[in-house]
Write a protein that holds these residues in place. Structure first.
Motif, PDB file in Angstrom:
ATOM      1  N   ARG A   1       0.836  -1.212   0.000  1.00  0.00           N
ATOM      2  CA  ARG A   1       0.000   0.000   0.000  1.00  0.00           C
ATOM      3  C   ARG A   1       0.861   1.249   0.000  1.00  0.00           C
ATOM      4  O   ARG A   1       0.565   2.237  -0.704  1.00  0.00           O
ATOM      5  CB  ARG A   1      -0.911  -0.025   1.226  1.00  0.00           C
ATOM      6  CG  ARG A   1      -1.715   1.241   1.437  1.00  0.00           C
ATOM      7  CD  ARG A   1      -2.546   1.149   2.715  1.00  0.00           C
ATOM      8  NE  ARG A   1      -3.104   2.425   3.078  1.00  0.00           N
ATOM      9  CZ  ARG A   1      -3.769   2.669   4.190  1.00  0.00           C
ATOM     10  NH1 ARG A   1      -3.956   1.688   5.063  1.00  0.00           N
ATOM     11  NH2 ARG A   1      -4.247   3.866   4.449  1.00  0.00           N
TER      12      ARG A   1
ATOM     13  N   ALA B   1       0.977   4.026  -2.991  1.00  0.00           N
ATOM     14  CA  ALA B   1       0.627   5.416  -2.704  1.00  0.00           C
ATOM     15  C   ALA B   1       1.741   6.360  -3.158  1.00  0.00           C
ATOM     16  O   ALA B   1       1.476   7.460  -3.661  1.00  0.00           O
ATOM     17  CB  ALA B   1       0.367   5.590  -1.210  1.00  0.00           C
TER      18      ALA B   1
ATOM     19  N   LYS C   1       1.215   9.278  -5.894  1.00  0.00           N
ATOM     20  CA  LYS C   1       1.402  10.668  -5.470  1.00  0.00           C
ATOM     21  C   LYS C   1       2.431  11.399  -6.312  1.00  0.00           C
ATOM     22  O   LYS C   1       2.242  12.575  -6.663  1.00  0.00           O
ATOM     23  CB  LYS C   1       1.814  10.694  -4.005  1.00  0.00           C
ATOM     24  CG  LYS C   1       1.941  12.098  -3.426  1.00  0.00           C
ATOM     25  CD  LYS C   1       2.217  12.044  -1.932  1.00  0.00           C
ATOM     26  CE  LYS C   1       2.267  13.441  -1.319  1.00  0.00           C
ATOM     27  NZ  LYS C   1       2.510  13.381   0.155  1.00  0.00           N
TER      28      LYS C   1
ATOM     29  N   ASP D   1       0.718   9.910   7.036  1.00  0.00           N
ATOM     30  CA  ASP D   1       0.051   8.815   6.318  1.00  0.00           C
ATOM     31  C   ASP D   1       0.935   7.581   6.228  1.00  0.00           C
ATOM     32  O   ASP D   1       0.461   6.453   6.398  1.00  0.00           O
ATOM     33  CB  ASP D   1      -0.348   9.271   4.907  1.00  0.00           C
ATOM     34  CG  ASP D   1      -1.514  10.250   4.915  1.00  0.00           C
ATOM     35  OD1 ASP D   1      -2.204  10.347   5.958  1.00  0.00           O
ATOM     36  OD2 ASP D   1      -1.727  10.915   3.888  1.00  0.00           O
TER      37      ASP D   1
END
Length: 396
Positions: free
Chosen positions: A56, A60, A64, A298
């Motif tokens: 994950r 990400a 991004k 995050d």
């Protein structure tokens, strides 16, 4: 932390940027972002996609920043990561990582050897001092806590602390999931010793040996390298192991056994894994961008969701950024003031403890920890980040 004393100069490929970009705690600049996008990709190693939610996190990062990510040897050991950097240094090998994720015990010597380059992420101040190199060559990203993984279908009363393990009802029940001399075994002895000495790290190895000698005399210690299978089948219904492994077992095997994870009330030990940028990174700016991604709120919460304790946890908790659903998984997190505080042994302290334990185990504890057959060993990435010569062949 134990640190090399030699000042290390970055390779020529990165000197231009290092002279124009400070390694202070400033957020990633537009210059780094632009340079990273020009590099176009990042190479990582030893990051299984099902470990700590790294899949994950990697996806990400790609979404991004629009960079490609080459994922080399997901199950590689810390020593293999460092060997790959040496190959890049000596042979210009393009199949080498830009960033590494290694056990703390490997970090000081890797810095001293010149295998790392410094960069301080924008969240630098929220990383505990004992978990980072002061010059920014390496820093902890996540850690495990030693816990008791208990098969509650076979154990009627859960132990709550190290001293409980010596109770008569736990005869033939307690194991550890590391061979003698491995980081896991060393930390297990340290944890028991810290509990007996009220947190005195200098005495922990000796007193920990006394604890395991007592556990063995009582017939409670099971001298095998425990695994998920030995917990499930009852050979080691109480297994001392890292909480990320125990929590994963609790989820993965809930249909087979009622597994409980108990963090001891005293002698709570943390084992840190650190990040660093290769001194010979082919994509140094993408590597810096990756570090910012990992240490962002995050990124840290994603690690927590994957059962790995993020190094910035205390900071996130104080700021109210840890969801209640994640707090419930971990020891006493709802009340920040009364929460059990883990001890983070430094690499130097671990090395000293390992020497004491290896010299003293046979004479004090007096039992050989037997290796499991290959088909019963836990083939887990974190198990590979150990001292290779001290491990069972089954888990090397």
């Amino acid at each position: 932390m134990e640190r090399g004393s030699t000042f290390l100069v970055a390779p020529a490929v990165t000197i231009a940027l290092l002279t124009s970009i400070s390694i202070s705690s400033a957020a990633p600049s537009d210059e780094i972002l632009a340079a990273a996008k020009k590099e176009g990709r990042l190479t990582v190693m030893a990051l299984p996609r099902d470990w700590c939610q790294y899949g994950r996190i990697i996806d990400a990062f790609k979404a991004k920043y629009g960079l490609a990510v080459d994922e080399l040897k997901p199950d590689a050991a810390s020593s293999e990561e460092l060997d790959a950097i040496r190959a890049a240094r000596d042979n210009g090998d393009p199949e080498a990582p830009d960033v590494i994720d290694i056990g703390l015990s490997f970090a000081p010597s890797a810095k001293a050897e010149g295998l790392m380059q410094p960069y301080k992420v924008s969240a630098w101040a929220t990383i505990p001092g004992e978990a980072k190199d002061a010059e920014g060559y390496w820093y902890g990203d996540y850690y495990g806590l030693l816990a008791f993984e208990v098969n509650a279908d076979r154990v009627s009363r859960l132990p709550t602390d190290w001293a409980d393990l010596t109770a008569p009802e736990y005869k033939g029940s307690v194991g550890i999931s590391g061979a003698l001399g491995s980081n896991h075994a060393v930390q297990s002895v340290i944890g028991a010793g810290l509990s007996l000495t009220n947190g005195k790290i200098d005495e922990a190895a000796e007193r920990g040996l006394d604890f395991f000698a007592d556990l063995n005399r009582r017939g409670n210690f099971v001298p095998i390298v425990g695994s998920t299978r030995s917990v499930l089948d009852g050979r080691t219904p109480i297994l001392i192991r890292w909480d990320y492994l125990a929590l994963a077992d609790r989820e993965a095997h809930k249909d087979k056994a009622r597994i409980e994870v108990v963090w001891p009330r005293t002698g709570l030990v943390a084992g840190i894994y650190v990040q660093a940028i290769s001194a010979y990174a082919r994509h140094p700016n993408a590597a810096r961008l990756w570090m910012e991604h990992l240490y962002s709120d995050d990124g840290q919460l994603a690690l927590l969701g994957g059962h790995c304790n993020p190094i910035r946890f205390d900071s996130l908790l104080r700021e109210g950024k840890v969801p209640a659903s994640l707090q419930e998984r971990l020891p006493k997190l709802k009340d920040e003031k009364s929460r059990v505080r883990p001890v983070f042994p430094t690499a130097k302290e671990q090395d000293r403890a390992r020497e004491i334990i290896l010299k003293g185990w046979d004479g004090i504890v007096g039992v050989t920890i037997e290796c499991m057959p290959p088909e019963e060993a836990d083939p887990l990435p974190m198990s590979l980040n150990e001292q290779p010569t001290l491990l069972c062949a089954a888990v090397q």
